[in-house]
Motif scaffolding. Structure first.
Motif, mmCIF file in Angstrom:
data_model
loop_
_atom_site.group_PDB
_atom_site.id
_atom_site.type_symbol
_atom_site.label_atom_id
_atom_site.label_comp_id
_atom_site.label_asym_id
_atom_site.label_seq_id
_atom_site.Cartn_x
_atom_site.Cartn_y
_atom_site.Cartn_z
ATOM 1 N N LYS A 1 -3.214 10.186 2.626
ATOM 2 C CA LYS A 1 -4.221 9.781 1.641
ATOM 3 C C LYS A 1 -3.732 8.502 0.953
ATOM 4 C CE LYS A 1 -4.713 11.990 -2.401
ATOM 5 N NZ LYS A 1 -5.140 12.912 -3.433
ATOM 6 N N PRO A 2 -4.575 7.464 0.858
ATOM 7 C CA PRO A 2 -4.148 6.257 0.146
ATOM 8 C C PRO A 2 -3.939 6.568 -1.323
ATOM 9 C CG PRO A 2 -6.199 5.895 1.343
ATOM 10 C CD PRO A 2 -5.923 7.359 1.389
ATOM 11 N N LEU A 3 -2.831 6.121 -1.884
ATOM 12 C CA LEU A 3 -2.546 6.425 -3.287
ATOM 13 C C LEU A 3 -2.629 5.192 -4.167
ATOM 14 C CD1 LEU A 3 0.436 8.898 -2.939
ATOM 15 C CD2 LEU A 3 -1.914 9.430 -3.508
ATOM 16 N N ALA A 4 -2.192 4.055 -3.655
ATOM 17 C CA ALA A 4 -2.222 2.878 -4.518
ATOM 18 C C ALA A 4 -2.221 1.629 -3.660
ATOM 19 C CB ALA A 4 -1.016 2.866 -5.447
ATOM 20 N N VAL A 5 -2.831 0.598 -4.203
ATOM 21 C CA VAL A 5 -2.774 -0.723 -3.600
ATOM 22 C C VAL A 5 -2.217 -1.645 -4.669
ATOM 23 C CG1 VAL A 5 -4.084 -2.602 -2.637
ATOM 24 C CG2 VAL A 5 -4.716 -0.270 -2.094
ATOM 25 N N ARG B 1 0.839 -1.192 0.000
ATOM 26 C CA ARG B 1 0.000 0.000 0.000
ATOM 27 C C ARG B 1 0.873 1.239 0.000
ATOM 28 N NH1 ARG B 1 -5.124 -1.862 1.605
ATOM 29 N NH2 ARG B 1 -4.768 -4.072 2.013
ATOM 30 N N THR C 1 -0.554 13.772 4.063
ATOM 31 C CA THR C 1 -1.989 13.709 4.347
ATOM 32 C C THR C 1 -2.460 12.313 4.699
ATOM 33 O OG1 THR C 1 -2.458 13.299 2.045
ATOM 34 C CG2 THR C 1 -2.429 15.576 2.744
ATOM 35 N N HIS D 1 0.189 8.888 0.815
ATOM 36 C CA HIS D 1 0.790 10.212 0.781
ATOM 37 C C HIS D 1 1.223 10.531 2.198
ATOM 38 C CE1 HIS D 1 0.574 14.691 0.177
ATOM 39 N NE2 HIS D 1 1.304 14.280 -0.827
#
Lengths: 354, 836
Positions: free
Chosen positions: A313-317, A305, A311, A308
């Motif tokens: 913030k999830p960016l990619a899985v 995973r 923040t 960012h």
């Protein structure tokens, strides 16, 4: 040494064809979301699960970047990122799992920790690969060691100590024991799980962050040998943590379903800033990219995973691996490598630093 | 004889003589100057009686004479003094006569010439000088006298027809002033000025009539120039009527005086141009109560016979009806009739969908305007019509129709039956439903509330979403902050990748053999194992066709009866894909089983529809060229195999909403398939069409028994949804059986089937039939069509022509046209000489 450095052995490299979206296509929703990225390449050939990864940093890399990987079978593979093949395999842990790899900044020296209770220092200058020194460890836990080195000949090493909750600090290369950090009798944090040494810019005192089995993260002041602050971040054992000294913020992952972000205030007190819920439990390692833009986690759910860092913030899985991901590492160039129980190492280039 | 009259006549005769004979500029100038005396207040004005005499009797002849002057004549005096004087006759004299003479001389001048252009320029100047207002104003002041109507009629047709006439005369040399887009707004502006004059003179106590303006307005609107004229007139009147009773009365009078045949055009124009119900009410007054024709237009024509008004306009029209106590009964009446129409099953079947939406909107707007007390009296009647309409719509096989029925039912029942439990349907919230719901909320009259609502709402909603990120961010401690400011701006552009694949990891192991899957699906109590078996099944079936063939029918039975035990994401798709895979692996036996079950007792409609879907998808898969080579590549069947085949494109019953991408692809394919899908068949590698040998097993058992009703299943009765699906399926199979030997008997059977059902009342069924006809035309070789099915073709052709022209459903018409085109192409192909 099972293979000569000249022959790369059975290592293979595949450029993975773009994944077919499969079921995901049925669920993907918005038009502007790019599909999950593909890896740059995948390294195969360790022939056992990968437990440790480390990118060779520093001046000696000179364009030809190297990646070290430690396998369950006790081998340390050295991969050239240019040819994408294994350059050499080092066998120094007697078939026991290699759990931690680290290069020293001042030369071709590699540290490797194995479950054979040995910490080896390898000399890699000019293609040599011999153990020049080794430290005997006193406990076989899950804990990976940590170093604090800044180019001077003397550097500090933190290793798990004799008791399961102790940390031993050594001064290297003389192997002089500096101290042993032991929690007070009342505090029962459980086993030591992970370590991170660092030194604040302002003060000369080295600090140590340690994660424990009860889910707490502790800040130790090494020179005073005292616990500065302790904060309970997780319900489950802390499996990995990383710290950003510039922002005085760190992140930790545990066997549970959440990532915790905590920060250090001026009085050296840790405070939990927030938790981030994950889909599946289990994080083996957390690493922040050297430029502190993003961080990656190695998930027991086979996924990497990416978040960012500012923040969260999830960016990619990244769902490439077919077994638990054990370790993630970033190169100075921004490359991300992840090693998994499925014996593969995937290398990714996400959000390249500008 | 009156001395004054004779004197004027002598002077005029003298002048006319001079004008026709003299070549001397100075002389002509002084002659004209003497005539000018009669027109305006120069230094030595003529007596009023003389002026009047000149204006009524002699002005036109003088103008006519002036109009035929030769070009050289105007340049006799330097500086254009003569020309100026000449023009002033046209611009200052009585406007109606000047206008008529101008028009007359322009129209009588043949071909482009200097004089024509000069007169046209003069007319343009006439318009610019605002003489049109003077013309109309004069008409308003004049009392009617015998013989006058004829002149008035001429004037009217010239005023309104000016752009056309000048366009004809001037051709390419037309001036900008005379173009309709410039002229009609000007006319509107002039009309406002005339009305201003009328109001002024009424204030001054003298009589005036606005009938000429009304007539002009009526004629303009009949000519279809509402937008241009009323676009200027209505805003003007809107501001002028505000707060002035006199203005309002003049305005009402203006609309009342519009001739009957123009009422519709004028009213529609007003309704469309007025910004809201208050304005409309101010402008029209109680016209609908007084004028029968207007009432008809407002309460019948605009609501029932047409459906072109936009929603805000419809709102202002119905709001207008609601604003006055005298008009409210009309609104209630309209609501009753609207609901009546809404609930009539024949109307539902024979009106196009946009009109039904329009009527639904009108119903909801009416409800928003009417009070509870008014509704109470006719509550039962209204509820009755509503229920009938809901029933018919829910029975419909078109999703849009059902959707509409649900929305209206919810809103209407909530309004009429507020004390009961609220009616709730399951449907997806979309643009339409939100719009409709907004229409029904009674707000303060006028569009203001509706517009203000959405703009206010999001503002507070946005703030909390921002704060968590900020909170984390502000937690960055003091001292060590140096690097962080620079990155604030730079790394926000990290666009997240698609993370929809991030699901919970299932621990249990998937079965590795088909038989294990069957066992897990039938007996396993473990939800995870059951799900894993379902997920693995398709891959296993593709991997091991031999093993599958041993248990194919059993597996098909298990899958057909499979029910969703736990909430499994994508259950329907998984089951369907597994069934398709089984059918493809062992087509003959599984198809036999499935087709026999389609007509068996004890199945739900959903299961029967599933059977049809599976058969179609399997047929598509079997007929796919290069299938065998790619058989190994099973894991993720692309969207192509999952989504329905082209002919079943409009799946009305599919509960799971497909992804938008699939929907788009599906639509693209449904538009393009006929002409593009044939090409891959001629691809590089040829191979036998696997569907060829089994097409009969798929097709004939399905088509044989559609007319034999069961206790639980009556295709020709209530279950028309399944019938529609069946027609689509049969069409698809026909299409996929192209080049098969069995195609000819299939085509024959299908055409008979179509013939039997051609007048079916359900649009979805008809669509299926039409696409089936197209499939026959595409799949059966032209030669065989002509030899074996000539009569059927002729019949189909006449039916298609009929549908293309008259069917209420737009898609049906389009499909019929497509089929007709295919027929034409077929004819062309047959007429070509056989190639050697």
């Amino acid at each position: 040494m099972c293979e000569s450095p000249g022959r790369p052995g059975p290592a293979l490299c595949f450029c993975v064809p773009s994944q077919s979206p499969g079921d995901c296509a049925l669920l993907s929703m918005a038009a502007h979301v790019p599909p999950p990225p593909d890896p740059q390449f995948v390294l195969r050939g360790t022939r056992s699960a990968v437990h440790a990864l480390h990118f060779c940093r520093g001046a000696q890399a000179q364009g030809c970047q190297l990646l070290f990987s430690g396998s369950q079978a006790g081998l340390v593979h050295i991969w050239s990122l240019q040819t994408r093949r294994a350059v050499a395999a080092l066998d120094g842990h007697g078939g026991q799992c290699v759990t931690w790899l680290q290069t020293l900044p001042q030369g071709h020296q590699l540290l490797s920790q194995g479950r054979d209770l040995k910490l080896c220092l390898w000399d890699l200058v000019e293609g040599r690969n011999a153990v020049v020194d080794s430290v005997h460890l006193e406990s076989v836990g899950f804990c990976r060691s940590a170093i604090l080195a800044s180019g001077q000949p003397r550097w500090t090493l933190a290793v798990p100590g004799k008791g399961s909750n102790e940390v031993q600090i050594l001064e290297m290369p003389s192997r002089t024991p500096v101290c042993t950090l032991k929690p007070e009798a009342g505090a029962k944090p459980g086993m030591l799980m992970c370590l991170r040494l660092w030194q604040a810019n302002s003060g000369p005192r080295p600090l140590l962050l340690a994660g424990y089995e009860d889910g707490s993260v502790v800040l130790w002041d090494i020179s005073e040998r005292k616990m500065c602050s302790r904060v309970a971040c997780h319900e489950e054992p802390v499996m990995g943590l990383d710290f950003d000294p510039q922002k005085a913020r760190g992140v930790s992952g545990s066997a549970g379903k959440a990532l915790a972000v905590w920060s250090l205030d001026g009085r050296q007190a840790l405070q939990v800033r927030g938790t981030h819920e994950l889909t599946n439990p289990g994080v083996a390692e957390v690493t922040i990219r050297p430029d502190r833009k993003i961080l990656a986690t190695a998930g027991w759910d086979h996924r990497i995973r990416v978040f960012h860092w500012r923040t969260m913030k999830p960016l990619a899985v990244l769902a490439l691996h077919s077994a638990a991901v054990q370790c993630v590492a970033f190169a100075a160039s921004g490359l991300l490598a992840a090693g998994s129980k499925d014996q593969r190492i995937s290398v990714w280039s996400l959000y390249p630093p500008t | 004889m009156d001395p004054a009259r004779s004197e004027v006549r002598l002077a005029v005769q003298d002048a006319l003589h001079t004008l026709s004979s003299s070549e001397d500029g100075g002389h002509i100038f002084s002659t004209l100057g003497s005539l000018k005396r009669y027109l305006s207040d120069t230094e030595s004005p003529a007596l009023p009686r003389e002026k009047e005499e000149f204006a009524t009797v002699h002005f036109s002849p003088v103008l006519r004479r002036l109009a035929v002057m030769s070009p050289g004549w105007l340049e006799l005096l330097p500086d254009g003094r003569l020309e100026e004087l000449w023009a002033s006759f046209f611009l200052e004299g009585p406007a109606d006569q000047a206008f008529l003479v101008l028009m007359e001389s322009i129209e009588s001048t043949a071909g482009p010439s200097f004089r024509l252009m000069r007169m046209a320029q003069l007319l343009a100047e006439f318009l610019r000088a605002g003489r049109m207002a003077a013309l109309m104003e004069a008409q308003c002041r004049q009392r009617t006298s015998p013989g006058f109507p004829l002149l008035r009629e001429t004037l009217l047709s010239r005023v309104v027809g000016l752009p056309d006439r000048l366009g004809n005369c001037l051709q390419r040399g037309n001036l900008a002033e005379f173009l309709p887009q410039n002229y009609f707004p000007l006319l509107g502006k002039e009309a406002v000025r005339v009305l201003q004059a009328v109001v002024d003179s009424l204030r001054g106590g003298s009589d005036c009539s606005v009938s000429f303006v009304s007539q002009v307005l009526g004629k303009v609107c009949v000519h279809g120039r509402q937008q241009e004229t009323l676009g200027v007139l209505v805003p003007g009147l809107t501001t002028l009527t505000e707060g002035s009773c006199l203005w309002q009365r003049v305005c009402w009078r203006l609309v009342e005086q519009v001739p009957d045949r123009a009422v519709e055009a004028v009213l529609t124009g007003f309704v469309e141009a007025a910004p809201g119900p208050e304005v409309l009410s101010r402008l029209l007054g109680n016209l609908v109560v007084k004028n029968k024709k207007a009432r008809f237009v407002v309460t019948r024509k605009l609501l029932f016979l047409q459906y072109r008004l936009t929603t805000p306009v419809l709102q202002s029209l119905l709001g207008y009806l609601a604003m006055d106590s005298q008009r409210r009964p009309l609104l209630l009446q309209a609501l009753k009739e609207l609901l009546d129409t809404w609930g009539s099953s024949s109307a539902i079947r024979h009106t196009p969908l946009p009109q039904q939406r329009y009527i639904s909107k009108a119903v909801l707007i009416c409800l928003a305007h009417l009070g509870d007390a008014e509704l109470w009296d006719s509550r039962d009647e209204l509820l009755g019509s509503m229920m009938a309409g809901v029933k018919c719509r829910l029975d419909s096989s078109l999703p849009a129709m059902r959707h509409l029925g649900m929305i209206v039912a919810e809103v209407v029942s909530a309004r009429l039956h507020p004390e009961g439990p609220p009616l709730r349907f399951q449907y997806e919230e979309d643009e339409l439903s939100r719009e409709m719901r907004a229409l029904a909320t009674p707000g303060p009259a006028g569009g203001g509330a509706l517009e203000a609502g959405p703009s206010l709402a999001p503002a507070p909603a946005e703030t909390p979403t921002e704060t968590p990120a900020e909170a984390v961010d502000s937690s960055v401690p003091q001292a060590q902050l140096e690097g962080s400011d620079s990155e604030l701006d730079s790394d926000d552009e990290f666009v997240p990748y698609d993370m929809s694949g991030d699901r919970e990891l299932k621990s249990s192991k998937a079965p590795a053999y088909v038989r294990d899957c069957v066992e897990a699906l039938t007996t396993s109590e473990d939800g995870e194992r059951w799900e894993a078996a379902l997920r693995a099944l398709e891959g296993l079936v593709c991997k091991s066709p031999e093993a599958t063939r041993e248990v194919s029918v059993e597996l098909a039975k298990v899958l057909l009866h499979l029910e969703e035990r736990t909430c499994v994401a994508g259950f329907e798709g998984l089951r369907q894909r597994a069934l398709v895979a089984v059918t493809v692996t062992d087509p003959a036996r599984v198809a036999e089983y499935l087709t026999s079950q389609f007509y068996a007792l004890n199945y739900s409609l959903r299961q029967r529809m599933d059977i049809l879907d599976v058969l179609t998808l399997a047929a598509q898969e079997l007929s796919r060229p290069g299938r065998l080579r790619r058989a190994a590549q099973h894991g993720h069947p692309g969207p192509g195999t999952y989504c329905s085949p082209p002919l079943a494109a409009s799946q009305p019953g599919s509960a799971a909403a497909p992804d938008w991408r699939l929907a788009v692809e599906e639509r693209i394919r449904s538009k393009t398939r006929r002409f593009s899908k044939g090409a891959p068949r001629l691809g590089p590698v040829g191979g036998p069409n696997a569907f060829n040998s089994v097409a009969g097993c798929f097709f004939f058992p399905l088509i044989q028994r559609f007319d034999r009703p069961l206790v639980t299943f009556d295709l020709l009765g209530d279950d028309q949804l399944v019938l529609g699906k069946l027609t689509h399926t049969l069409g698809a199979m026909m299409y996929l059986a192209v080049n098969a030997t069995v195609a000819v008997p299939m085509g024959k059977a299908l055409l008979e089937f179509v013939w039997a059902l051609r007048f079916h009342g359900d649009a979805y069924v008809r669509r299926g039939l039409l696409s089936a006809v197209s499939s026959v035309l595409l799949s059966v070789p032209a030669q065989r069509l002509l030899e074996d099915l000539p009569d059927e073709l002729l019949e189909a052709r006449s039916w298609l022509a009929d549908v293309a022209e008259k069917d209420p459903d737009e898609d049906c018409r389009v499909l019929a046209v497509k089929a007709l085109l295919l027929l034409e192409r077929l004819k062309d192909k047959l007429l070509l000489p056989p190639s050697p």
